[in-house]
Design an enzyme around this catalytic site. Structure first.
Site, PDB file in Angstrom:
ATOM      1  N   ASP A 143      51.153  54.278 -27.835  1.00 52.00           N
ATOM      2  CA  ASP A 143      52.117  53.894 -27.273  1.00 52.00           C
ATOM      3  C   ASP A 143      53.764  53.871 -27.768  1.00 52.00           C
ATOM      4  O   ASP A 143      54.350  53.741 -27.197  1.00 52.00           O
ATOM      5  CB  ASP A 143      51.807  53.051 -26.195  1.00 52.00           C
ATOM      6  CG  ASP A 143      52.026  51.400 -27.039  1.00 52.00           C
ATOM      7  OD1 ASP A 143      51.684  51.527 -28.509  1.00 52.00           O
ATOM      8  OD2 ASP A 143      51.620  50.369 -26.434  1.00 52.00           O
ATOM      9  N   SER A 144      53.013  54.467 -29.396  1.00 50.15           N
ATOM     10  CA  SER A 144      54.206  54.141 -29.777  1.00 50.15           C
ATOM     11  C   SER A 144      55.034  55.595 -29.914  1.00 50.15           C
ATOM     12  O   SER A 144      56.322  55.932 -30.400  1.00 50.15           O
ATOM     13  CB  SER A 144      54.072  53.682 -32.106  1.00 50.15           C
ATOM     14  OG  SER A 144      52.307  55.070 -32.066  1.00 50.15           O
ATOM     15  N   ASP A 187      46.181  54.714 -26.303  1.00 52.16           N
ATOM     16  CA  ASP A 187      46.710  53.890 -25.703  1.00 52.16           C
ATOM     17  C   ASP A 187      47.560  53.409 -23.941  1.00 52.16           C
ATOM     18  O   ASP A 187      47.787  54.296 -23.462  1.00 52.16           O
ATOM     19  CB  ASP A 187      48.119  53.611 -26.532  1.00 52.16           C
ATOM     20  CG  ASP A 187      47.830  52.701 -27.521  1.00 52.16           C
ATOM     21  OD1 ASP A 187      46.972  52.407 -28.079  1.00 52.16           O
ATOM     22  OD2 ASP A 187      48.414  52.858 -28.548  1.00 52.16           O
ATOM     23  N   LYS A 206      42.403  52.812 -26.000  1.00 56.85           N
ATOM     24  CA  LYS A 206      42.552  51.486 -27.062  1.00 56.85           C
ATOM     25  C   LYS A 206      43.672  50.554 -26.356  1.00 56.85           C
ATOM     26  O   LYS A 206      44.111  50.861 -25.545  1.00 56.85           O
ATOM     27  CB  LYS A 206      43.402  51.695 -28.013  1.00 56.85           C
ATOM     28  CG  LYS A 206      43.685  50.618 -29.586  1.00 56.85           C
ATOM     29  CD  LYS A 206      44.086  51.280 -30.769  1.00 56.85           C
ATOM     30  CE  LYS A 206      45.844  51.274 -30.658  1.00 56.85           C
ATOM     31  NZ  LYS A 206      46.572  50.331 -29.988  1.00 56.85           N
ATOM     32  N   GLU A 227      45.813  46.428 -26.568  1.00 55.68           N
ATOM     33  CA  GLU A 227      45.525  45.526 -28.319  1.00 55.68           C
ATOM     34  C   GLU A 227      45.047  44.090 -26.994  1.00 55.68           C
ATOM     35  O   GLU A 227      45.251  43.837 -26.003  1.00 55.68           O
ATOM     36  CB  GLU A 227      47.420  45.193 -27.421  1.00 55.68           C
ATOM     37  CG  GLU A 227      48.023  46.444 -27.977  1.00 55.68           C
ATOM     38  CD  GLU A 227      49.594  46.690 -27.860  1.00 55.68           C
ATOM     39  OE1 GLU A 227      50.243  45.127 -28.221  1.00 55.68           O
ATOM     40  OE2 GLU A 227      50.182  47.572 -28.658  1.00 55.68           O
ATOM     41  N   GLU A 235      45.606  45.498 -37.747  1.00 58.15           N
ATOM     42  CA  GLU A 235      47.321  45.698 -37.953  1.00 58.15           C
ATOM     43  C   GLU A 235      47.950  44.824 -38.898  1.00 58.15           C
ATOM     44  O   GLU A 235      48.474  43.661 -37.739  1.00 58.15           O
ATOM     45  CB  GLU A 235      47.740  46.380 -36.920  1.00 58.15           C
ATOM     46  CG  GLU A 235      49.685  47.084 -36.724  1.00 58.15           C
ATOM     47  CD  GLU A 235      50.035  47.657 -36.266  1.00 58.15           C
ATOM     48  OE1 GLU A 235      51.450  47.362 -36.350  1.00 58.15           O
ATOM     49  OE2 GLU A 235      49.796  47.500 -34.869  1.00 58.15           O
TER      50      GLU A 235
END
Length: 265
Positions: free
Chosen positions: A40-41, A79, A109, A111, A178
């Site tokens: 999602d970056s 993401d 993925k 968070e 991270e």
């Protein structure tokens, strides 16, 4: 072909790189990257947002489809964007399933926090492989006060490791950690049986992941924990400037770029 099972059994460090489009994904795959992450970056790297928060499920679905279409061997992980999971259980599962069923991703993925442990277990029961993510979680940028290093005290590090273990026990097949002290990255790799992929977590993790723009030198500014292994930004600027000059001087298009039918007009 790289699979969730083969990643878990891999003895060499796991190589992981983001990609948001077919050409970049194809290059990463051809280079032998193990895992291509549709991050999602994309919000920061492609859309020009200041954070990942505005990224939508439609954005991630389109980007994932593009990447999957270009990849033959790498494992494609995508993401789940902000607020697409963790709010409503049924909606979370539907969104995760959509990225596999419609876009063709191999895994998702998320968070991770205490609220995603049971969700991870539910996803894996349904056949949705989950990569957990602890440490700096960019979707929480507003609550943590920026993109700051996490796990900097013994208490914070212990809580982070407990969270990682909980997600391993819930069925996560791997973990991203991270922007933490290298001691925390090393401890995670030591204490967990699943592969731990670091970004800004030191060299002792089981693998590394970077944003592709940072890795190839396309980003204007590279984070302190990343390295530019090329100068794509400089090469692109020079090519664009040469194009501009060629058009202005009428050197382009030249005869070899043009076709004539000998028409008498």
């Amino acid at each position: 072909m790289t699979t969730v099972a083969s990643i878990q059994e891999q003895e060499t460090p796991v190589t992981m790189l983001t990609a948001y489009d077919a050409p970049t994904a194809a290059l990463a795959d051809e280079a032998g990257i193990d895992v291509v992450l549709v991050g999602d970056s994309i919000g920061n790297a492609v859309f020009g947002y200041e954070s990942t928060l505005p990224v939508t499920m439609d954005d991630m679905t389109r980007a994932t489809t593009s990447v999957v279409n270009a990849v033959d061997d790498a494992l494609v992980v995508t993401d789940l964007p902000f607020l697409s999971y963790g709010v409503d259980r049924a909606q979370s599962l539907e969104n995760a399933g959509r990225l596999l069923k419609e876009a063709g991703a191999h895994a998702v993925k998320i968070e991770s926090g205490p609220h995603t442990v049971e969700l991870t277990e539910a996803m894996t029961r349904l056949g949705i492989p989950v990569m957990a993510h602890v440490g700096l979680t960019p979707q929480h940028v507003n609550s943590v006060g920026g993109y700051t290093r996490q796990g900097t005290t013994a208490e914070q590090a212990a809580a982070m490791l407990d969270l990682a273990k909980s997600h391993e026990e819930a069925g996560a097949f791997s973990l991203v950690i991270e922007h933490v002290p290298r001691e925390v990255g090393a401890a995670a790799s030591e204490e967990l049986d699943i592969p731990v992929v670091g970004i800004g977590a030191g060299p002792e993790t089981d693998g590394q992941v970077l944003v592709v723009d940072d890795a190839v030198g396309l980003s204007e500014r590279v984070p302190p924990f990343a390295e530019a292994f090329g100068d794509v930004r400089g090469e692109m600027r020079q090519a664009i400037e040469r194009y501009r000059d060629a058009v202005e001087s009428r050197d382009f298009p030249a005869d070899e770029h043009s076709h004539s039918e000998g028409l008498d007009l």
